[in-house]
Design an enzyme around this catalytic site. Structure first.
Site, PDB file in Angstrom:
ATOM      1  N   GLY A 222      83.804  58.895 -63.222  1.00 19.29           N
ATOM      2  CA  GLY A 222      85.198  58.835 -62.796  1.00 19.29           C
ATOM      3  C   GLY A 222      86.128  59.286 -63.899  1.00 19.29           C
ATOM      4  N   ALA A 223      87.306  59.755 -63.470  1.00 20.49           N
ATOM      5  CA  ALA A 223      88.309  60.225 -64.432  1.00 20.49           C
ATOM      6  C   ALA A 223      89.710  59.853 -63.961  1.00 20.49           C
ATOM      7  CB  ALA A 223      88.185  61.740 -64.629  1.00 20.49           C
TER       8      ALA A 223
ATOM      9  N   LEU B 176      83.188  48.753 -62.023  1.00 19.70           N
ATOM     10  CA  LEU B 176      84.524  48.156 -62.077  1.00 19.70           C
ATOM     11  C   LEU B 176      84.930  47.506 -60.753  1.00 19.70           C
ATOM     12  CD1 LEU B 176      86.703  50.492 -64.311  1.00 19.70           C
ATOM     13  CD2 LEU B 176      84.905  48.880 -64.918  1.00 19.70           C
TER      14      LEU B 176
ATOM     15  N   GLY C 192      83.193  44.126 -62.009  1.00 18.74           N
ATOM     16  CA  GLY C 192      84.526  44.309 -62.559  1.00 18.74           C
ATOM     17  C   GLY C 192      85.361  43.048 -62.699  1.00 18.74           C
TER      18      GLY C 192
ATOM     19  N   TYR D 107      84.855  44.669 -57.988  1.00 22.74           N
ATOM     20  CA  TYR D 107      84.903  43.249 -58.364  1.00 22.74           C
ATOM     21  C   TYR D 107      83.737  42.416 -57.844  1.00 22.74           C
ATOM     22  CZ  TYR D 107      89.677  44.736 -59.236  1.00 22.74           C
ATOM     23  OH  TYR D 107      90.782  45.425 -59.685  1.00 22.74           O
TER      24      TYR D 107
ATOM     25  N   LYS E  12     100.889  52.694 -61.407  1.00 22.74           N
ATOM     26  CA  LYS E  12     100.666  52.554 -62.856  1.00 22.74           C
ATOM     27  C   LYS E  12     101.237  53.731 -63.646  1.00 22.74           C
ATOM     28  CE  LYS E  12      96.487  49.677 -62.794  1.00 22.74           C
ATOM     29  NZ  LYS E  12      95.108  49.529 -63.279  1.00 22.74           N
TER      30      LYS E  12
ATOM     31  N   GLY F  99      92.661  56.513 -63.173  1.00 21.02           N
ATOM     32  CA  GLY F  99      93.388  55.595 -64.044  1.00 21.02           C
ATOM     33  C   GLY F  99      92.477  54.601 -64.749  1.00 21.02           C
ATOM     34  N   ALA F 100      91.545  53.998 -64.019  1.00 21.33           N
ATOM     35  CA  ALA F 100      90.659  53.006 -64.633  1.00 21.33           C
ATOM     36  C   ALA F 100      89.743  53.674 -65.664  1.00 21.33           C
ATOM     37  CB  ALA F 100      89.828  52.314 -63.562  1.00 21.33           C
TER      38      ALA F 100
ATOM     39  N   ASP G 230      94.256  47.094 -69.610  1.00 24.36           N
ATOM     40  CA  ASP G 230      92.940  47.422 -69.044  1.00 24.36           C
ATOM     41  C   ASP G 230      91.957  47.883 -70.119  1.00 24.36           C
ATOM     42  OD1 ASP G 230      93.396  46.807 -66.365  1.00 24.36           O
ATOM     43  OD2 ASP G 230      94.126  48.816 -65.883  1.00 24.36           O
TER      44      ASP G 230
HETATM   45  P1  NAP Z   1      91.794  56.508 -59.136  1.00 28.32           P
HETATM   46  O1  NAP Z   1      92.806  56.693 -60.199  1.00 28.32           O
HETATM   47  O2  NAP Z   1      92.120  56.867 -57.731  1.00 28.32           O
HETATM   48  O3  NAP Z   1      90.470  57.341 -59.581  1.00 28.32           O
HETATM   49  C1  NAP Z   1      89.343  57.385 -58.774  1.00 28.32           C
HETATM   50  C2  NAP Z   1      88.223  58.151 -59.443  1.00 28.32           C
HETATM   51  O4  NAP Z   1      87.072  58.052 -58.624  1.00 28.32           O
HETATM   52  C3  NAP Z   1      88.515  59.630 -59.647  1.00 28.32           C
HETATM   53  O5  NAP Z   1      87.842  60.086 -60.782  1.00 28.32           O
HETATM   54  C4  NAP Z   1      87.916  60.240 -58.382  1.00 28.32           C
HETATM   55  O6  NAP Z   1      87.463  61.577 -58.564  1.00 28.32           O
HETATM   56  C5  NAP Z   1      86.697  59.371 -58.190  1.00 28.32           C
HETATM   57  N1  NAP Z   1      86.313  59.274 -56.791  1.00 28.32           N
HETATM   58  C6  NAP Z   1      87.041  58.760 -55.765  1.00 28.32           C
HETATM   59  N2  NAP Z   1      86.343  58.828 -54.621  1.00 28.32           N
HETATM   60  C7  NAP Z   1      85.153  59.420 -54.923  1.00 28.32           C
HETATM   61  C8  NAP Z   1      84.017  59.784 -54.160  1.00 28.32           C
HETATM   62  N3  NAP Z   1      83.940  59.524 -52.842  1.00 28.32           N
HETATM   63  N4  NAP Z   1      82.977  60.372 -54.786  1.00 28.32           N
HETATM   64  C9  NAP Z   1      83.036  60.632 -56.122  1.00 28.32           C
HETATM   65  N5  NAP Z   1      84.095  60.315 -56.910  1.00 28.32           N
HETATM   66  C10 NAP Z   1      85.138  59.710 -56.306  1.00 28.32           C
HETATM   67  O7  NAP Z   1      91.307  54.986 -59.063  1.00 28.32           O
HETATM   68  P2  NAP Z   1      91.238  53.945 -60.294  1.00 28.32           P
HETATM   69  O8  NAP Z   1      92.497  53.199 -60.377  1.00 28.32           O
HETATM   70  O9  NAP Z   1      90.729  54.656 -61.473  1.00 28.32           O
HETATM   71  O10 NAP Z   1      90.132  52.900 -59.737  1.00 28.32           O
HETATM   72  C11 NAP Z   1      88.766  53.241 -59.726  1.00 28.32           C
HETATM   73  C12 NAP Z   1      87.939  51.991 -59.392  1.00 28.32           C
HETATM   74  O11 NAP Z   1      88.088  51.033 -60.438  1.00 28.32           O
HETATM   75  C13 NAP Z   1      88.397  51.285 -58.106  1.00 28.32           C
HETATM   76  O12 NAP Z   1      87.262  50.845 -57.433  1.00 28.32           O
HETATM   77  C14 NAP Z   1      89.209  50.127 -58.610  1.00 28.32           C
HETATM   78  O13 NAP Z   1      89.185  49.029 -57.711  1.00 28.32           O
HETATM   79  C15 NAP Z   1      88.469  49.782 -59.890  1.00 28.32           C
HETATM   80  N6  NAP Z   1      89.322  49.104 -60.892  1.00 28.32           N
HETATM   81  C16 NAP Z   1      88.877  47.945 -61.426  1.00 28.32           C
HETATM   82  C17 NAP Z   1      89.605  47.314 -62.413  1.00 28.32           C
HETATM   83  C18 NAP Z   1      89.095  46.028 -62.997  1.00 28.32           C
HETATM   84  O14 NAP Z   1      89.852  45.333 -63.694  1.00 28.32           O
HETATM   85  N7  NAP Z   1      87.857  45.684 -62.767  1.00 28.32           N
HETATM   86  C19 NAP Z   1      90.806  47.866 -62.864  1.00 28.32           C
HETATM   87  C20 NAP Z   1      91.240  49.068 -62.303  1.00 28.32           C
HETATM   88  C21 NAP Z   1      90.485  49.683 -61.310  1.00 28.32           C
HETATM   89  P3  NAP Z   1      88.445  62.850 -58.510  1.00 28.32           P
HETATM   90  O15 NAP Z   1      89.070  62.948 -59.890  1.00 28.32           O
HETATM   91  O16 NAP Z   1      87.539  63.967 -58.206  1.00 28.32           O
HETATM   92  O17 NAP Z   1      89.464  62.567 -57.451  1.00 28.32           O
END
Ligand code: NAP
Length: 291
Positions: free
Chosen positions: A136-137, A232, A253, A234, A75, A139-140, A112
């Site tokens: 979380g911080a 988020l 989600g 699913y 992305k 992409g989502a 999104d």
């Molecule tokens: P990402 O960019 O990899 O970000 C992941 C985030 O989660 C970061 O803030 C990370 O913290 C934190 N994190 C990861 N593992 C962790 C852990 N074990 N303990 C605590 N914090 C943790 O991923 P993303 O794309 O944002 O996706 C995040 C979630 O949203 C996923 O489950 C994805 O499937 C879901 N999602 C859903 C939709 C939807 O349409 N429903 C769309 C996009 C994503 P750090 O910053 O410390 O690394």
């Protein structure tokens, strides 16, 4: 659902770029939408390594391509590969939808953000003036925070294990914010978190914590009946089940996925997206995937 059941007749004109994508629900949503609108289009899965991304995106410039969805891990990289960005994608720093324009140029969108806000509307939640905790911080979370601030959230607390990621999220979004919301950054174990959650209206989990169907991103004692809790992921998660036990409203989600897909579908085709058809297809594909 077997892949063969997802195939519609006609040339491939759209698809999903990412890796891994074999278990994505997006094809089910888009095939159902194309069929419901009587469009002889097709939506492909394009598993793509990083070094293949420029060629994959470039191929979208040729007719009959209409565009693509972009997902993890591309992305952010897709930003630099399109010819123009809409302001939302620019502010978030990520492209999840590419649209081929009439002249063959590529426009990068991020659906999104609006998809998340539309999902909140389905839960009768208006972010305006509300107090929100976002876990979380990544992409989502960036897309969620953008949508919440664009719709007038009063107070947003970003809880993340890596403080710098939360700081850069808020710095990027604030540059495009026309008002002055209260913004906080907390570590997951910050002693102020229970008090902040006590007065919150919305809790969003934008981390993958809970994907194992065992882990919770925060202690269930912090949840209460005045919260809407969105995860988020699913499907039902330990967080959503704990929230329901605490009397809170919940949303997984899938609705955000459906709503962002409707916006992409309309951007590619100009057709009003058949949201009920797409939601039903998503629910069916999810049930099949977990059976
Ligand atoms: P990402 O960019 O990899 O970000 C992941 C985030 O989660 C970061 O803030 C990370 O913290 C934190 N994190 C990861 N593992 C962790 C852990 N074990 N303990 C605590 N914090 C943790 O991923 P993303 O794309 O944002 O996706 C995040 C979630 O949203 C996923 O489950 C994805 O499937 C879901 N999602 C859903 C939709 C939807 O349409 N429903 C769309 C996009 C994503 P750090 O910053 O410390 O690394």
């Amino acid at each position: 659902m077997p892949e063969s059941a997802l195939m519609a007749a006609g040339p491939v004109t759209t698809g999903l770029i990412g890796l891994p994508i074999a278990h994505s629900l997006s094809p089910a949503l888009h095939h159902a939408a194309f069929r419901a609108c009587g469009l002889p289009d097709n939506y492909a899965l394009w598993p793509t390594e990083a070094d293949q991304l420029p060629a994959r995106v470039s191929a979208l410039r040729q007719p009959p391509m209409r565009g693509a969805n972009v997902t993890i891990p591309h992305k952010s990289a897709a930003l630099a590969l399109v010819d123009a960005l809409d302001p939302v994608a620019q502010a978030i720093g990520a492209v999840n939808t590419i649209v081929r324009q009439a002249d063959g140029s590529l426009l990068g969108l991020n659906t999104d953000s609006a998809g998340f806000v539309a999902a909140l509307q389905q839960a009768d939640f208006d972010p305006s003036g509300r107090n929100i905790v976002l876990l979380g911080a990544g992409g989502a979370a960036r897309a969620v925070a953008h949508g919440l601030i664009a719709h007038g959230a009063r107070c947003l607390t970003v809880v993340n294990r890596t403080a710098e990621h939360a700081e850069s999220l808020l710095a990027d979004l604030l540059a495009a914010t026309p008002y002055d919301p209260d913004l906080f950054i907390l570590a997951p174990n910050d002693p102020d978190l229970p008090d902040l959650l006590r007065v919150a209206n919305l809790l969003v989990n934008a981390t993958p914590v809970g994907r194992d169907d065992r882990s919770l991103p925060l202690p269930p004692t912090m949840l209460h009946a005045q919260l809407l809790v969105c995860d988020l992921l699913y499907r039902s998660t330990p967080l959503l089940r704990a929230a329901q036990a605490a009397g809170a409203h919940t949303q997984d989600g899938l609705e955000m996925l459906v709503q962002q897909a409707t916006l992409a579908f309309t951007a590619w085709t100009g057709y009003a997206a058949p949201v009920d058809v797409m939601r039903a297809a998503g629910e069916q594909a999810r049930a099949t995937a977990h059976s």
